[in-house]
Design an enzyme around this catalytic site. Structure first.
Site, PDB file in Angstrom:
ATOM      1  N   GLU A 138       3.539   0.441  -1.727  1.00 13.98           N
ATOM      2  CA  GLU A 138       4.330  -0.407  -0.980  1.00 13.98           C
ATOM      3  C   GLU A 138       5.721   0.270  -0.996  1.00 13.98           C
ATOM      4  OE1 GLU A 138       4.933  -4.813  -0.481  1.00 13.98           O
ATOM      5  OE2 GLU A 138       6.705  -4.357  -1.416  1.00 13.98           O
TER       6      GLU A 138
ATOM      7  N   TYR B  54       9.354  -5.901   5.410  1.00 12.25           N
ATOM      8  CA  TYR B  54      10.049  -6.284   6.432  1.00 12.25           C
ATOM      9  C   TYR B  54      11.153  -7.246   6.168  1.00 12.25           C
ATOM     10  CZ  TYR B  54      11.101  -7.913  11.496  1.00 12.25           C
ATOM     11  OH  TYR B  54      11.470  -8.317  12.392  1.00 12.25           O
TER      12      TYR B  54
ATOM     13  N   GLN C 225      -0.629 -11.042  -4.159  1.00 14.02           N
ATOM     14  CA  GLN C 225       0.687 -10.979  -4.694  1.00 14.02           C
ATOM     15  C   GLN C 225       0.522 -10.274  -6.044  1.00 14.02           C
ATOM     16  OE1 GLN C 225       3.842 -11.031  -5.155  1.00 14.02           O
ATOM     17  NE2 GLN C 225       4.415 -13.089  -4.579  1.00 14.02           N
TER      18      GLN C 225
ATOM     19  N   GLN D 260      13.594  -5.699 -14.567  1.00  6.12           N
ATOM     20  CA  GLN D 260      12.816  -6.130 -13.794  1.00  6.12           C
ATOM     21  C   GLN D 260      11.760  -7.380 -14.161  1.00  6.12           C
ATOM     22  OE1 GLN D 260      10.467  -2.273 -13.973  1.00  6.12           O
ATOM     23  NE2 GLN D 260       9.746  -3.005 -12.014  1.00  6.12           N
TER      24      GLN D 260
END
Ligand code: FAD
Length: 294
Positions: A17, A49, A177, A213
């Site tokens: 991704e 998106y 996820q 992160q």
């Protein structure tokens, strides 16, 4: 190419991704990411998106998907959300995707805004999936799923019942996820199969290689941290090079185990980090080759 065919023909599909940057003037970063990924054995690349909430991120998705297909010859999966869009917006996006030859769409609800109302073409991703198929059955539609339960669902059983509606609406493959504990994925996979959902599920994996992160990722997606990973994080949190190496090793171990346990797909959340995506891919390439060789 219809991404469903990749799943029909491979034991384990490997995908990644990328995301469009928030600001128009930094859009080069994702182009650099794609350039850096060239030549790697990637089955498809998905493009988010509006995941950071900006209009630029929505406007650029189709353009980046088209570039992935035309410039790099890799199949793109263009994400699309119902939140923040009207039916007309969605129709216009579908027309644009069709025009530029993008055939695969990940249908999502999207995250609800923290404050205030917003346009909402449909209440659920399943409604969007059905609408896309109704507008043009030649689109292949994918969906998202949550091994640790979606935050809005009362419990995992209810979430899986709703997932079944998404698959019944025409979704042909799912991506999870991100998670750090493979046992949670295996248990989810079993429950989903028992509920009669038989479409391939790709495991969403995010390498954690930087201290910044850690909190952001976990608070955003609610993934639980297994003890083994918690120890690694606490040991190396203040040693950037060590954390980078340990985070990478953890991801490679996770993928090794997933491929050995017949995961139908591994989807790498790259965070547009070429170095990490390349290192993970080079370290795991032989695993995918070995299971897909037949
Ligand atoms: P849904 O499938 O609609 O589910 C949302 C909630 O509604 C769940 O609790 C579910 O149980 C319930 N539900 C679903 N269908 C029904 C139904 N028919 N009846 C009653 N209840 C129902 N966000 C972005 O903004 N942009 C992105 O590009 C993006 N990409 C993502 C990619 C992946 C792989 C994943 C896992 C998430 C992504 N997200 C993205 C985040 C996602 O939009 C959010 O998690 C959002 O909160 C839910 O989206 P969904 O499509 O899973 O929603």
């Amino acid at each position: 190419m219809n991404i469903k065919h990749l799943y029909d023909n491979k034991k384990t599909v490997y995908s990644m991704e990328v995301f469009p940057p928030k600001k128009a003037d930094s859009v080069e970063t994702v182009y650099n990411t794609l350039y850096g990924l060239r030549g790697l054995p990637i089955d498809f690349i998905s493009v988010t998106y509006g995941a950071g909430g900006s209009q630029v991120q929505k406007d650029k998705t189709a353009e980046i998907a088209s570039l992935i297909k035309k410039e790099y010859g890799i199949e793109p999966l263009s994400h699309l959300t119902c939140v923040g869009s009207t039916k007309e917006d969605i129709k216009a996006t579908l027309e644009k995707l069709k025009e530029i030859g993008v055939q695969n769409i990940l249908a999502l609800r999207g995250d609800m805004p923290a404050e205030g109302e917003c346009e909402m073409a449909f209440p659920h991703a399943s409604d969007l999936a059905a609408f896309i198929r109704e507008c043009d059955p030649s689109f292949n539609v994918a969906g998202a799923c949550y091994p640790e339960c979606h935050v809005d669902a009362a419990n995992l059983d209810e979430d899986i019942e709703n997932l079944k509606k998404k698959v019944d609406a025409g979704v042909t493959h799912l991506t999870t996820q991100l998670f750090f504990d493979n046992e949670i994925f295996y248990s989810f996979r079993e429950k989903v199969e028992k509920a009669g959902i038989t479409v391939p599920i790709a495991a969403g994996i995010m390498p954690i290689v930087k201290k910044t992160q850690i909190e952001r990722t976990v608070s955003m997606c609610g993934a639980s941290i297994p003890t083994r990973f918690a120890r690694i994080i606490s040991k190396y949190a203040d040693a950037p090079e060590a954390l980078f190496q340990a985070g990478l090793s953890y991801t490679i171990d996770q993928i090794t185990d997933l491929v050995a346990n017949d995961a139908r797909g591994v989807h790498l959340y790259t965070m547009n980090n070429v170095e990490v995506a390349r290192k993970v891919t080079e370290a795991t390439e032989s695993l995918f080759k070995s299971v897909n060789k037949a």
